[in-house]
Design an enzyme around this catalytic site. Structure first.
Site, short mmCIF file in Angstrom:
data_model
loop_
_atom_site.label_atom_id
_atom_site.label_comp_id
_atom_site.label_asym_id
_atom_site.label_seq_id
_atom_site.Cartn_x
_atom_site.Cartn_y
_atom_site.Cartn_z
N LEU A 191 0.86 -1.18 0.00
CA LEU A 191 0.00 0.00 0.00
C LEU A 191 0.90 1.23 0.00
CD1 LEU A 191 -1.84 -2.36 1.07
CD2 LEU A 191 -3.14 -0.59 2.27
N MET A 192 0.97 1.93 -1.14
CA MET A 192 1.94 3.00 -1.35
C MET A 192 1.28 4.37 -1.32
SD MET A 192 5.26 2.54 -1.97
CE MET A 192 5.79 3.60 -3.29
N LYS A 273 -8.51 3.41 6.62
CA LYS A 273 -7.48 2.36 6.56
C LYS A 273 -8.13 0.98 6.39
CE LYS A 273 -3.80 4.92 7.14
NZ LYS A 273 -3.02 4.89 8.38
N GLY A 295 3.28 0.66 5.64
CA GLY A 295 4.39 1.34 6.30
C GLY A 295 4.04 1.83 7.69
N GLN A 304 -2.63 4.30 14.33
CA GLN A 304 -1.60 3.28 14.43
C GLN A 304 -1.29 2.88 15.87
OE1 GLN A 304 1.74 4.53 11.96
NE2 GLN A 304 0.37 5.03 10.28
N CYS A 459 17.26 15.11 -18.02
CA CYS A 459 17.93 14.13 -17.16
C CYS A 459 18.59 13.12 -18.08
CB CYS A 459 16.96 13.45 -16.19
SG CYS A 459 15.74 12.39 -17.00
#
EC number: 2.8.1.4
Length: 487
Positions: A191-192, A273, A295, A304, A459
């Protein structure tokens, strides 16, 4: 054969110690997987790349021109504990040949320094490793300007390996990434959000040999999605490119609206969540993935706490890994700095539409059950149905398809300003005005520039410049941003 004479460089790769203590079948499988991973990573660089596996190591012989690039790939490949650089000499059948050759190679570097010789030997010889060390060390001391032999605290350690009649003189030694080879520990769906925590957690599972896919919950920001795609691509390119993985984007703005309609304010954060885990579980089922990754770190935010994490985990039967659970934020930031994701995290746009006032820190199971019953789960099902899945290596094409960024190959000194967005100090030289703004400063520095110029982002490979040009176009509606790619 003296491989240095043929303009090649040899790397000796020592395996992660936990691999070496496995049973024979498991060890063989892991060494084979690492070998295949290296083939996938290195063979595209050169057809002359030579990779050979042994029971306790892997050897890579590469053209000299590719040494820097190959070294970095090896240092970033999970499963490798040490990367040794070596010069290889064949037909070394006697101690006289060995001592003379080692002295020839190392004498200059030992001037006025203490040293010790450490030798490893494989095969049948008339001498053992200890005699090799004493003979070579004595010869070097007598035929060089070394100060002394010091067995306990030498300034330089001369490392040599003799494999049958092949002599390897170790010229440099680097610590590798460690961990297990990717492909040996299954798949996980990460999960990003693109911040410090989710990127570091993803790195840690990749390092442990887990094939890490990415899922992003879009709460209403196109720029945020592009930002997360950038860091996902970066992580995959650096640590996991031996295997293709997927990036899943789930539109979550309607889910957020339903949370506001149905959920008590103090439970909004925990509810969000829970819904993310529920959606991730559905998609993981489709991908035949058994575990989810977050994370989350205990007590870092209100959702959390141990109780709230327990409430969140109620909604899924999947294994949920939280490698950062007991880590402090400064330690997490240190890892992000080391692996190169800190700049991404610090400049990641956030679109968090669910911020509870007075959020609950010790939620009630009974109350959570009541809150959950009021939510319309057809909204969540629709979000999962509308999720878009692409391969991570297709991110560039995906980002530029909707509104392609123009690529300029010929410069107009009257109109163009080139912006070199690479992270280092180096700046490209062009016939028009050229400025240096590292990619992680573009967010703040670009808005200060005059609006009457066409700005061309540059770049080395054109990947970051395309993503950041698209980001500026989507976020700040900057139409005067293009990509410069020299022809």
């Amino acid at each position: 054969m003296d491989v240095s004479a043929n303009k090649t460089q040899k790397f000796i790769l020592k395996l992660f110690p936990e691999i070496m203590v496995k049973g024979d079948a498991a060890k063989k499988q892991m060494v084979g997987q690492l070998y295949n991973n290296l083939l996938a990573l290195l063979r595209p660089l050169s057809e002359t790349m030579h990779i050979k596996k042994f029971s306790d190591k892997i050897e890579v012989v590469t053209p000299i021109a590719l040494v820097g690039e190959v070294r970095q790939i090896l240092l970033d490949t999970p499963g490798i504990d040490q990367v040794l650089e070596a010069l290889q000499f064949d037909e070394m059948k006697s101690l006289d040949q060995i001592k003379a050759k080692v002295c020839e190679v190392v004498a200059e570097s030992l001037k006025d320094k203490s040293f010790v010789v450490r030798a490893k030997r494989t095969g049948t010889h008339e001498f053992n490793s200890s005699l090799m060390e004493r003979t070579v060390g004595g010869y070097i001391l007598a035929h060089s300007n070394a100060r002394s032999v010091d067995l306990h605290h030498p300034e330089i350690t001369v490392r040599i390996e003799l494999i049958n009649n092949q002599l390897n003189i170790i010229t440099d030694k680097h610590n590798g990434l460690g961990g297990y080879p990717i492909g040996t520990q299954g798949d996980i769906l990460s999960l990003m959000s693109g911040g410090f925590d989710s990127t570091v957690a993803s790195y840690l599972t990749m390092k442990r040999g887990i094939k890490t896919h990415f899922i992003f919950f879009n709460l209403g920001g196109a720029a945020h999605e592009i930002g997360v795609k950038q860091v996902a691509l970066y992580l995959w390119n650096k640590f996991g490119a031996s295997h293709r993985v997927k990036f899943v984007s789930v539109p979550f703005d309607a889910v957020v609206e339903e949370i506001f309609r149905s959920t008590a304010e103090t439970y909004m954060g925990v509810t969000l969540k829970r819904l993310m885990l529920m959606a991730a579980e559905k998609i993981a089922d489709e991908m035949e993935i058994d575990a989810l990754l977050t994370g989350e770190s205990v007590a870092q935010v209100s959702s959390q706490t141990l109780r709230n994490l327990a409430l969140i985990d109620q909604v899924t039967n999947k294994l949920v890994l939280r490698p950062l659970a007991t880590m402090n934020k400064p330690d997490i930031i240190d890892i992000a700095t080391k692996i190169g994701t800190r700049f991404f995290a610090e400049n990641m746009p956030e679109y968090c539409g669910v911020i509870s006032k007075n959020p609950i820190t010790h939620g009630s199971y009974k109350r959570m059950e009541k809150e959950a019953k009021r939510f319309d789960y057809t909204v969540l099902d629709k979000a999962v149905e509308d999720a878009k899945t692409i391969w991570v290596d297709e991110i560039i094409d995906d980002v530029t398809q909707s509104a392609p960024v123009e690529i300029v190959t010929t410069l107009d000194p009257e109109k163009n300003v080139v912006i070199d967005i690479r992270a280092g100090q180096e700046c490209i030289s062009t016939p028009c005005e050229t400025i240096k703004i590292p990619f992680h400063k573009l967010k703040t520095e670009f808005k200060k520039l005059p609006k009457d110029k066409d700005y061309l982002l540059y770049c080395e490979k054109g990947i970051m410049s395309q993503l950041h040009a698209q980001y500026l176009r989507d976020k700040d509606k900057e139409e005067n941003v293009k990509v410069y790619r020299p022809s």
